[in-house]
Enzyme design. Structure first.
Site, mmCIF file in Angstrom:
data_model
loop_
_atom_site.group_PDB
_atom_site.id
_atom_site.type_symbol
_atom_site.label_atom_id
_atom_site.label_comp_id
_atom_site.label_asym_id
_atom_site.label_seq_id
_atom_site.Cartn_x
_atom_site.Cartn_y
_atom_site.Cartn_z
ATOM 1 N NE ARG A 1 -3.967 1.910 2.146
ATOM 2 C CZ ARG A 1 -4.998 1.973 2.924
ATOM 3 N NH1 ARG A 1 -5.378 0.919 3.609
ATOM 4 N NH2 ARG A 1 -5.692 3.086 3.034
ATOM 5 C CE1 TYR B 1 11.048 -18.699 14.718
ATOM 6 C CE2 TYR B 1 12.540 -20.365 13.869
ATOM 7 C CZ TYR B 1 12.293 -19.060 14.252
ATOM 8 O OH TYR B 1 13.297 -18.120 14.156
HETATM 9 P P1 NAD Z 1 13.055 -12.180 20.175
HETATM 10 O O1 NAD Z 1 12.069 -13.173 20.681
HETATM 11 O O2 NAD Z 1 14.012 -11.577 21.143
HETATM 12 O O3 NAD Z 1 12.329 -10.989 19.431
HETATM 13 C C1 NAD Z 1 11.112 -11.105 18.770
HETATM 14 C C2 NAD Z 1 10.303 -9.865 19.050
HETATM 15 O O4 NAD Z 1 9.057 -9.951 18.345
HETATM 16 C C3 NAD Z 1 9.947 -9.704 20.528
HETATM 17 O O5 NAD Z 1 10.177 -8.373 20.912
HETATM 18 C C4 NAD Z 1 8.465 -10.052 20.582
HETATM 19 O O6 NAD Z 1 7.789 -9.427 21.657
HETATM 20 C C5 NAD Z 1 8.000 -9.583 19.220
HETATM 21 N N1 NAD Z 1 6.778 -10.268 18.717
HETATM 22 C C6 NAD Z 1 6.538 -11.600 18.684
HETATM 23 N N2 NAD Z 1 5.357 -11.833 18.116
HETATM 24 C C7 NAD Z 1 4.826 -10.624 17.763
HETATM 25 C C8 NAD Z 1 3.623 -10.202 17.153
HETATM 26 N N3 NAD Z 1 2.693 -11.098 16.773
HETATM 27 N N4 NAD Z 1 3.406 -8.886 16.969
HETATM 28 C C9 NAD Z 1 4.328 -7.966 17.366
HETATM 29 N N5 NAD Z 1 5.494 -8.308 17.954
HETATM 30 C C10 NAD Z 1 5.735 -9.623 18.154
HETATM 31 O O7 NAD Z 1 13.849 -12.901 18.984
HETATM 32 P P2 NAD Z 1 15.117 -12.447 18.152
HETATM 33 O O8 NAD Z 1 16.196 -13.425 18.407
HETATM 34 O O9 NAD Z 1 15.387 -11.017 18.331
HETATM 35 O O10 NAD Z 1 14.602 -12.718 16.679
HETATM 36 C C11 NAD Z 1 14.116 -11.687 15.840
HETATM 37 C C12 NAD Z 1 13.730 -12.266 14.494
HETATM 38 O O11 NAD Z 1 14.857 -12.890 13.890
HETATM 39 C C13 NAD Z 1 12.634 -13.329 14.583
HETATM 40 O O12 NAD Z 1 11.768 -13.182 13.493
HETATM 41 C C14 NAD Z 1 13.386 -14.621 14.455
HETATM 42 O O13 NAD Z 1 12.605 -15.637 13.895
HETATM 43 C C15 NAD Z 1 14.539 -14.233 13.547
HETATM 44 N N6 NAD Z 1 15.699 -15.111 13.758
HETATM 45 C C16 NAD Z 1 16.455 -15.019 14.882
HETATM 46 C C17 NAD Z 1 17.522 -15.888 15.066
HETATM 47 C C18 NAD Z 1 18.402 -15.816 16.291
HETATM 48 O O14 NAD Z 1 19.290 -16.659 16.446
HETATM 49 N N7 NAD Z 1 18.256 -14.861 17.177
HETATM 50 C C19 NAD Z 1 17.797 -16.855 14.114
HETATM 51 C C20 NAD Z 1 16.990 -16.939 12.996
HETATM 52 C C21 NAD Z 1 15.948 -16.052 12.812
#
Ligand code: NAD
Ligand code: UDP
Length: 312
Positions: free
Chosen positions: A106, A145
């Protein structure tokens, strides 16, 4: 040029570092989070910057914002947290991603999806290359996931092909550093917190499974580079290509904390990948990026962080 940037999941571990970096680079940052695993403490220092705005919102609900860029990081990343409410995890990765793509369409914003090495499942190709389609159990405990993130990638490509949305896909491998939760449940924070508290270090299974750990500053640099690239959409592996067993990790944490904890073994969770290491040739070639922080160095910084958190 300065942009208005939306960071969903901005109060989480990676999101909070990304928000800080974007502000340092002169951008206006809208940090959106539902605070499931995110914390205000992670972004406390940013709240009084006039270029920073905090929005409490859940991406499974639509929202309209005027923005130029979206980093879609919202989604719990630790197995403990994403399995707590698996249906919600799927909703975040399907309805949430549709909402963010609809918003990008959008307002014609470029959108970067935080995908994951979990799209490769328990990989039978090693190290993992982007062309590998993966080996994922569709009905296991990790599926909410893994499959959620796979559908999210599908949606990104379909919105790109069907509606011309400007997309970027980052396949992030295990990342660690300050701002992880004390009770996050992932291995680096678990081992450090256990060692600092003098508790036993819990190795799941025999500890010969491998992972490759990337320090968060390196990862944030890669995310910025990918978002800034004018032509390269990914998917691209982002991670540190040096591989360690969980036993090696536990021993390094004990050495660096001068901890006297014992190592104990606990049952291996279902579908726990046996080995994982990114092939980052594509990131090197297309983004001119590779990690610069060795595990030992990154662990020292993370240990300092948790020492401080546990003290207070
Ligand atoms: P994290 O859990 O610390 O952060 C995720 C954040 O998203 C949190 O602040 C949570 O409150 C918020 N959140 C979750 N569901 C939500 C929703 N429905 N609406 C709004 N906010 C929401 O995790 P992270 O390690 O910081 O990971 C961040 C991203 O990176 C994620 O998408 C994760 O899948 C991806 N990732 C992380 C890793 C890693 O090793 N840290 C590896 C692969 C992918
Ligand atoms: N793990 C472990 N002890 C812990 C937590 C995790 O041995 O206290 C193992 C886990 O079984 C997996 C690896 O460490 O083999 C990485 O787990 P994590 O949850 O950090 O990430 P992921 O499995 O999603 O890569």
């Amino acid at each position: 040029m300065a942009k208005r940037v939306l960071v969903t999941g901005g109060a989480g571990f990676i999101g909070s570092h990304l928000c800080r970096r974007l502000l340092d680079d002169g951008h206006e940052v809208l940090c959106l989070d539902n605070f499931f695993t995110g914390r205000k403490a992670n972004i406390d220092e940013l709240l009084d910057q006039h270029q920073f705005e905090l929005i409490r919102h859940d991406i499974t609900e639509p929202i309209l914002l005027e923005i130029d860029r979206i980093f879609n990081l919202a989604c719990p990343a630790s197995p403990v947290h994403y399995q707590y409410n698996p249906v919600k995890t799927v909703k975040t990765n399907v309805m949430g991603v549709i909402n963010m793509l609809g918003l990008a369409k959008r307002v014609r914003a470029r959108i970067l999806q935080a995908s994951t090495s979990e799209v490769y499942g328990d990989p039978q190709v090693h190290p993992q290359v982007e062309s590998y389609w993966g080996h994922v159990n569709p009905i296991g405990l990790r599926s909410c996931y893994d499959e959620g993130k796979r559908v999210a990638e599908t949606l990104m490509l379909d919105y790109h092909r069907q509606n011309g949305v400007d997309i970027r896909i980052a396949r992030i491998f295990n990342t660690y550093g300050p701002n992880m939760l004390v009770d996050d449940g992932r291995v680096v924070s678990n081992f450090i917190v256990q060692a600092l508290r003098g508790e036993d270090l819990t190795i799941y299974g025999d500890g010969h499974q491998t992972r490759s750990f990337c320090f968060v500053d390196d990862l944030v640099e890669a995310l910025i580079k990918l978002m800034s690239s004018e032509t390269f959409t990914g998917p691209v592996n982002l991670g540190n290509p040096v591989e360690f067993t969980m036993l090696e990790l536990a021993e390094m944490v004990l050495e660096l904390t001068a901890g006297r904890s014992k190592i104990v073994h606990r049952p291996l969770p279902a579908d726990d990948p046996v080995q994982r290491r990114p092939d980052i040739s594509k990131a090197r070639k297309e983004l001119g990026w590779e990690p610069t922080i060795q595990l030992r160095q990154g662990l020292e910084r993370t240990i300092d962080y948790f020492r401080e958190v546990l003290r207070s």
